[in-house]
Design a protein around this motif. Structure first.
Motif, PDB file in Angstrom:
ATOM      1  N   UNK A 118       4.681  48.315  21.750  1.00 30.01           N
ATOM      2  CA  UNK A 118       3.540  47.806  20.981  1.00 30.01           C
ATOM      3  C   UNK A 118       2.660  46.898  21.847  1.00 30.01           C
ATOM      4  N   UNK A 119       3.297  46.083  22.684  1.00 30.34           N
ATOM      5  CA  UNK A 119       2.556  45.196  23.583  1.00 30.34           C
ATOM      6  C   UNK A 119       1.712  46.007  24.569  1.00 30.34           C
ATOM      7  N   UNK A 120       2.287  47.057  25.161  1.00 24.96           N
ATOM      8  CA  UNK A 120       1.546  47.912  26.099  1.00 24.96           C
ATOM      9  C   UNK A 120       0.386  48.627  25.399  1.00 24.96           C
ATOM     10  N   UNK A 121       0.634  49.057  24.171  1.00 27.25           N
ATOM     11  CA  UNK A 121      -0.423  49.711  23.385  1.00 27.25           C
ATOM     12  C   UNK A 121      -1.573  48.731  23.129  1.00 27.25           C
ATOM     13  N   UNK A 122      -1.229  47.490  22.754  1.00 22.38           N
ATOM     14  CA  UNK A 122      -2.255  46.471  22.504  1.00 22.38           C
ATOM     15  C   UNK A 122      -3.024  46.131  23.784  1.00 22.38           C
ATOM     16  N   UNK A 123      -2.319  46.078  24.904  1.00 23.05           N
ATOM     17  CA  UNK A 123      -2.976  45.804  26.184  1.00 23.05           C
ATOM     18  C   UNK A 123      -3.959  46.926  26.532  1.00 23.05           C
ATOM     19  N   UNK A 124      -3.542  48.167  26.342  1.00 28.40           N
ATOM     20  CA  UNK A 124      -4.414  49.310  26.622  1.00 28.40           C
ATOM     21  C   UNK A 124      -5.657  49.282  25.735  1.00 28.40           C
ATOM     22  N   UNK A 125      -5.457  49.021  24.450  1.00 26.36           N
ATOM     23  CA  UNK A 125      -6.585  48.969  23.519  1.00 26.36           C
ATOM     24  C   UNK A 125      -7.533  47.810  23.840  1.00 26.36           C
ATOM     25  N   UNK A 126      -6.967  46.679  24.267  1.00 24.39           N
ATOM     26  CA  UNK A 126      -7.785  45.523  24.638  1.00 24.39           C
ATOM     27  C   UNK A 126      -8.642  45.847  25.857  1.00 24.39           C
ATOM     28  N   UNK A 127      -8.044  46.478  26.862  1.00 25.87           N
ATOM     29  CA  UNK A 127      -8.804  46.865  28.061  1.00 25.87           C
ATOM     30  C   UNK A 127      -9.922  47.844  27.712  1.00 25.87           C
ATOM     31  N   UNK A 128      -9.615  48.811  26.848  1.00 24.67           N
ATOM     32  CA  UNK A 128     -10.636  49.771  26.420  1.00 24.67           C
ATOM     33  C   UNK A 128     -11.777  49.057  25.699  1.00 24.67           C
ATOM     34  N   UNK A 129     -11.435  48.103  24.837  1.00 29.14           N
ATOM     35  CA  UNK A 129     -12.457  47.366  24.086  1.00 29.14           C
ATOM     36  C   UNK A 129     -13.328  46.517  25.015  1.00 29.14           C
ATOM     37  N   UNK A 130     -12.699  45.848  25.992  1.00 30.04           N
ATOM     38  CA  UNK A 130     -13.455  45.018  26.934  1.00 30.04           C
ATOM     39  C   UNK A 130     -14.338  45.893  27.827  1.00 30.04           C
ATOM     40  N   UNK A 131     -13.803  47.025  28.280  1.00 30.82           N
ATOM     41  CA  UNK A 131     -14.587  47.950  29.101  1.00 30.82           C
ATOM     42  C   UNK A 131     -15.793  48.465  28.321  1.00 30.82           C
ATOM     43  N   UNK A 132     -15.569  48.850  27.085  1.00 33.34           N
ATOM     44  CA  UNK A 132     -16.651  49.355  26.239  1.00 33.34           C
ATOM     45  C   UNK A 132     -17.684  48.252  25.966  1.00 33.34           C
ATOM     46  N   UNK A 133     -17.202  47.056  25.705  1.00 31.67           N
ATOM     47  CA  UNK A 133     -18.092  45.921  25.464  1.00 31.67           C
ATOM     48  C   UNK A 133     -18.948  45.627  26.687  1.00 31.67           C
ATOM     49  N   UNK A 134     -18.342  45.663  27.876  1.00 29.24           N
ATOM     50  CA  UNK A 134     -19.077  45.420  29.108  1.00 29.24           C
ATOM     51  C   UNK A 134     -20.139  46.504  29.319  1.00 29.24           C
ATOM     52  N   UNK A 135     -19.771  47.763  29.082  1.00 28.78           N
ATOM     53  CA  UNK A 135     -20.745  48.843  29.235  1.00 28.78           C
ATOM     54  C   UNK A 135     -21.917  48.643  28.269  1.00 28.78           C
ATOM     55  N   UNK A 136     -21.611  48.333  27.006  1.00 32.16           N
ATOM     56  CA  UNK A 136     -22.667  48.142  26.017  1.00 32.16           C
ATOM     57  C   UNK A 136     -23.565  46.959  26.381  1.00 32.16           C
ATOM     58  N   UNK A 137     -22.964  45.874  26.870  1.00 29.41           N
ATOM     59  CA  UNK A 137     -23.756  44.727  27.299  1.00 29.41           C
ATOM     60  C   UNK A 137     -24.662  45.118  28.456  1.00 29.41           C
ATOM     61  N   UNK A 138     -24.107  45.831  29.439  1.00 31.20           N
ATOM     62  CA  UNK A 138     -24.906  46.230  30.590  1.00 31.20           C
ATOM     63  C   UNK A 138     -26.007  47.190  30.176  1.00 31.20           C
ATOM     64  N   UNK A 139     -25.698  48.108  29.274  1.00 37.22           N
ATOM     65  CA  UNK A 139     -26.706  49.064  28.811  1.00 37.22           C
ATOM     66  C   UNK A 139     -27.845  48.336  28.102  1.00 37.22           C
ATOM     67  N   UNK A 140     -27.511  47.305  27.328  1.00 38.01           N
ATOM     68  CA  UNK A 140     -28.557  46.554  26.620  1.00 38.01           C
ATOM     69  C   UNK A 140     -29.452  45.792  27.593  1.00 38.01           C
ATOM     70  N   UNK A 141     -29.000  45.565  28.819  1.00 39.16           N
ATOM     71  CA  UNK A 141     -29.777  44.865  29.850  1.00 39.16           C
ATOM     72  C   UNK A 141     -30.502  45.832  30.788  1.00 39.16           C
ATOM     73  N   UNK A 142     -30.378  47.116  30.523  1.00 36.09           N
ATOM     74  CA  UNK A 142     -30.863  48.149  31.440  1.00 36.09           C
ATOM     75  C   UNK A 142     -32.338  47.988  31.813  1.00 36.09           C
ATOM     76  N   UNK A 143     -33.176  47.587  30.886  1.00 41.40           N
ATOM     77  CA  UNK A 143     -34.606  47.458  31.152  1.00 41.40           C
ATOM     78  C   UNK A 143     -35.022  46.028  31.476  1.00 41.40           C
ATOM     79  N   UNK A 144     -34.047  45.154  31.707  1.00 36.76           N
ATOM     80  CA  UNK A 144     -34.346  43.747  31.994  1.00 36.76           C
ATOM     81  C   UNK A 144     -34.494  43.499  33.485  1.00 36.76           C
TER      82      UNK A 144
END
Length: 170
Positions: free
Chosen positions: A10-36
């Protein structure tokens, strides 16, 4: 009561999901800055119309025509450094940004334009630079890339093991 192996799973599953969420969040943040564009050392004055001043600076120094609608929001951001506070400029489209950034070498008066890159991507670029394994490190289209001296070019994620990726050459 859960067994130790079930808890570890369960801990490994939570770690994997957390990394996926942070990676996705970083991509979305960077995409929102694309024209800045970030701007340093842009002159400050009382009752300044930043949009008008920015458009005229780009026209005068870079010979790039911008319409008022091309500069969506523009504002100064907090800074502890001495001098005028930096600007963040959101341009209407990536085409407009590309036109401006192509000519940034022509800027005068120590004014500097740079891509607005997320904190996590800046940290990743610093990690890549510090390894001294890369001849070039850059940001392009929401991704971070590195090129080794032998020409190997790789795109990196914020959680990548840099040494492992280099060893695997992929």
């Amino acid at each position: 009561m859960k067994s130790l192996s079930a808890t570890k799973k369960e801990l490994h599953q939570n770690e994997r999901l957390t990394r996926e969420a942070i990676t996705s969040s970083n991509y979305n943040e960077q995409y929102s800055r694309k024209n800045n564009i970030g701007v340093q050392n842009f002159p400050w004055s009382e009752r300044q119309d930043l949009r008008v001043d920015f458009i005229s600076k780009v026209k005068r120094d870079m010979n790039v025509e911008l319409k008022e609608r091309d500069v969506v929001p523009i504002h100064r951001i907090p800074s502890d450094k001495v001098g005028p506070k930096p600007l963040i400029v959101r341009l209407f489209s990536s085409d407009v940004k590309r036109r401006v950034m192509r000519e940034k070498k022509n800027l005068q008066d120590n004014v500097r334009f740079y891509d607005d890159i997320s904190k996590r991507n800046i940290e990743l670029m610093k990690r890549l630079d510090e390894t001294e394994w890369f001849s070039d490190v850059w940001h392009f289209n929401c991704g971070v890339y590195g090129r080794t001296s032998d020409g190997l070019q790789l795109k990196f994620n914020i959680f990548d093991d840099i040494f492992l990726r280099l060893r695997q050459r992929k």
